[in-house]
Motif scaffolding. Sequence first.
Motif, PDB file in Angstrom:
ATOM      1  N   ARG A 171     111.794 -69.117  71.504  1.00 29.36           N
ATOM      2  CA  ARG A 171     112.646 -69.486  70.369  1.00 29.36           C
ATOM      3  C   ARG A 171     112.981 -68.237  69.562  1.00 29.36           C
ATOM      4  NH1 ARG A 171     110.757 -74.629  67.858  1.00 29.36           N
ATOM      5  NH2 ARG A 171     112.848 -74.548  66.989  1.00 29.36           N
ATOM      6  N   PRO A 172     113.903 -67.401  70.056  1.00 25.40           N
ATOM      7  CA  PRO A 172     114.192 -66.116  69.417  1.00 25.40           C
ATOM      8  C   PRO A 172     114.668 -66.228  67.961  1.00 25.40           C
ATOM      9  CG  PRO A 172     115.395 -66.323  71.484  1.00 25.40           C
ATOM     10  CD  PRO A 172     114.669 -67.589  71.278  1.00 25.40           C
ATOM     11  N   LEU A 173     115.446 -67.256  67.633  1.00 25.21           N
ATOM     12  CA  LEU A 173     115.900 -67.405  66.242  1.00 25.21           C
ATOM     13  C   LEU A 173     114.730 -67.699  65.317  1.00 25.21           C
ATOM     14  CD1 LEU A 173     119.293 -69.343  66.190  1.00 25.21           C
ATOM     15  CD2 LEU A 173     118.825 -67.018  65.481  1.00 25.21           C
ATOM     16  N   LEU A 174     113.824 -68.536  65.769  1.00 26.50           N
ATOM     17  CA  LEU A 174     112.645 -68.847  64.962  1.00 26.50           C
ATOM     18  C   LEU A 174     111.756 -67.613  64.818  1.00 26.50           C
ATOM     19  CD1 LEU A 174     111.393 -71.192  63.450  1.00 26.50           C
ATOM     20  CD2 LEU A 174     110.201 -71.834  65.528  1.00 26.50           C
ATOM     21  N   MET A 175     111.666 -66.807  65.870  1.00 32.40           N
ATOM     22  CA  MET A 175     110.899 -65.563  65.796  1.00 32.40           C
ATOM     23  C   MET A 175     111.525 -64.623  64.769  1.00 32.40           C
ATOM     24  SD  MET A 175     110.078 -62.682  68.726  1.00 32.40           S
ATOM     25  CE  MET A 175     110.000 -63.900  69.990  1.00 32.40           C
ATOM     26  N   THR A 206     118.837 -55.905  69.298  1.00 31.93           N
ATOM     27  CA  THR A 206     118.527 -56.331  70.662  1.00 31.93           C
ATOM     28  C   THR A 206     119.219 -57.652  70.985  1.00 31.93           C
ATOM     29  OG1 THR A 206     116.385 -55.220  70.565  1.00 31.93           O
ATOM     30  CG2 THR A 206     116.647 -56.907  72.259  1.00 31.93           C
ATOM     31  N   LEU A 207     119.127 -58.615  70.057  1.00 32.92           N
ATOM     32  CA  LEU A 207     119.755 -59.916  70.288  1.00 32.92           C
ATOM     33  C   LEU A 207     121.274 -59.803  70.369  1.00 32.92           C
ATOM     34  CD1 LEU A 207     117.559 -62.266  68.080  1.00 32.92           C
ATOM     35  CD2 LEU A 207     117.740 -62.261  70.572  1.00 32.92           C
ATOM     36  N   HIS A 208     121.865 -58.971  69.529  1.00 39.21           N
ATOM     37  CA  HIS A 208     123.317 -58.780  69.584  1.00 39.21           C
ATOM     38  C   HIS A 208     123.735 -58.254  70.954  1.00 39.21           C
ATOM     39  CE1 HIS A 208     125.128 -59.448  65.536  1.00 39.21           C
ATOM     40  NE2 HIS A 208     123.851 -59.427  65.176  1.00 39.21           N
ATOM     41  N   GLN A 209     122.971 -57.314  71.493  1.00 37.77           N
ATOM     42  CA  GLN A 209     123.291 -56.760  72.814  1.00 37.77           C
ATOM     43  C   GLN A 209     123.135 -57.812  73.910  1.00 37.77           C
ATOM     44  OE1 GLN A 209     120.625 -53.454  73.140  1.00 37.77           O
ATOM     45  NE2 GLN A 209     121.861 -52.105  71.866  1.00 37.77           N
ATOM     46  N   LEU A 210     122.074 -58.611  73.821  1.00 39.47           N
ATOM     47  CA  LEU A 210     121.807 -59.610  74.851  1.00 39.47           C
ATOM     48  C   LEU A 210     122.760 -60.796  74.790  1.00 39.47           C
ATOM     49  CD1 LEU A 210     117.907 -59.650  74.732  1.00 39.47           C
ATOM     50  CD2 LEU A 210     119.345 -58.694  76.534  1.00 39.47           C
ATOM     51  N   LEU A 211     123.251 -61.113  73.601  1.00 43.64           N
ATOM     52  CA  LEU A 211     124.121 -62.279  73.443  1.00 43.64           C
ATOM     53  C   LEU A 211     125.568 -62.014  73.834  1.00 43.64           C
ATOM     54  CD1 LEU A 211     122.800 -63.900  70.167  1.00 43.64           C
ATOM     55  CD2 LEU A 211     122.861 -64.929  72.420  1.00 43.64           C
ATOM     56  N   GLY A 224     122.826 -71.592  73.484  1.00 39.87           N
ATOM     57  CA  GLY A 224     122.422 -72.537  72.451  1.00 39.87           C
ATOM     58  C   GLY A 224     122.474 -71.948  71.057  1.00 39.87           C
ATOM     59  N   PHE A 225     122.600 -70.650  70.934  1.00 39.25           N
ATOM     60  CA  PHE A 225     122.840 -70.017  69.643  1.00 39.25           C
ATOM     61  C   PHE A 225     123.716 -68.795  69.847  1.00 39.25           C
ATOM     62  CE2 PHE A 225     118.989 -67.881  71.064  1.00 39.25           C
ATOM     63  CZ  PHE A 225     119.154 -66.571  70.656  1.00 39.25           C
ATOM     64  N   THR A 226     124.352 -68.371  68.770  1.00 39.03           N
ATOM     65  CA  THR A 226     125.327 -67.282  68.868  1.00 39.03           C
ATOM     66  C   THR A 226     124.993 -66.176  67.872  1.00 39.03           C
ATOM     67  OG1 THR A 226     126.775 -68.259  67.204  1.00 39.03           O
ATOM     68  CG2 THR A 226     127.136 -68.929  69.510  1.00 39.03           C
TER      69      THR A 226
END
Length: 182
Positions: free
Chosen positions: A119-123, A142-147, A153-155
Amino acid sequence: DYELCEEWGHLYPLPREDLISLHREHLLHLLEMGDMEKALQVIAGLFQPHMHRSNNEQSLDHSPNLAASHFLADYLTGHFYANLTTARRNEIQALYMGSKVLLTLPELSRVNYFHLSSRPLLMLEQLLMNMKVDWVAVAVQTLHQLLAGQEIGFTVDDIDNLLSKYAEKALNFPFALKEKRS
């Protein structure tokens, strides 16, 4: 011991479920030991594609180790992306992203956030609540690069909304400041 069990299985027929269990346990053992080359050999040694995917998915569900989770999530999305349901694909990609974010954290702190790896957003929210601003900056990057180009399910907008929410809370003062009189 696992190799001996496999040899024994070649001499005497084993039930399919036992064979799957043996391969799963062997794979997890190798991943926990950090032997990725041999883990790939075990994966490649599975001849039936359905058993191959099933075994890897079960290994991912039972994986107690960050490196193993990251490796298996990456392998499953790379090799079985089209064969997974949308929900399962999103779940595995979220685990991959969460494990990637965990790998950016200091090693001693990873254990505190491992339970949130799927749950990356919760983290990210937990890091914000714990005032780990430097870690949040790296995690967001990191999340911006991976997304980029992913739908899981999230953006990026969800991340930005979360950051805005906590930035607003940081600037919210519960009392009024008194003016100084001369």
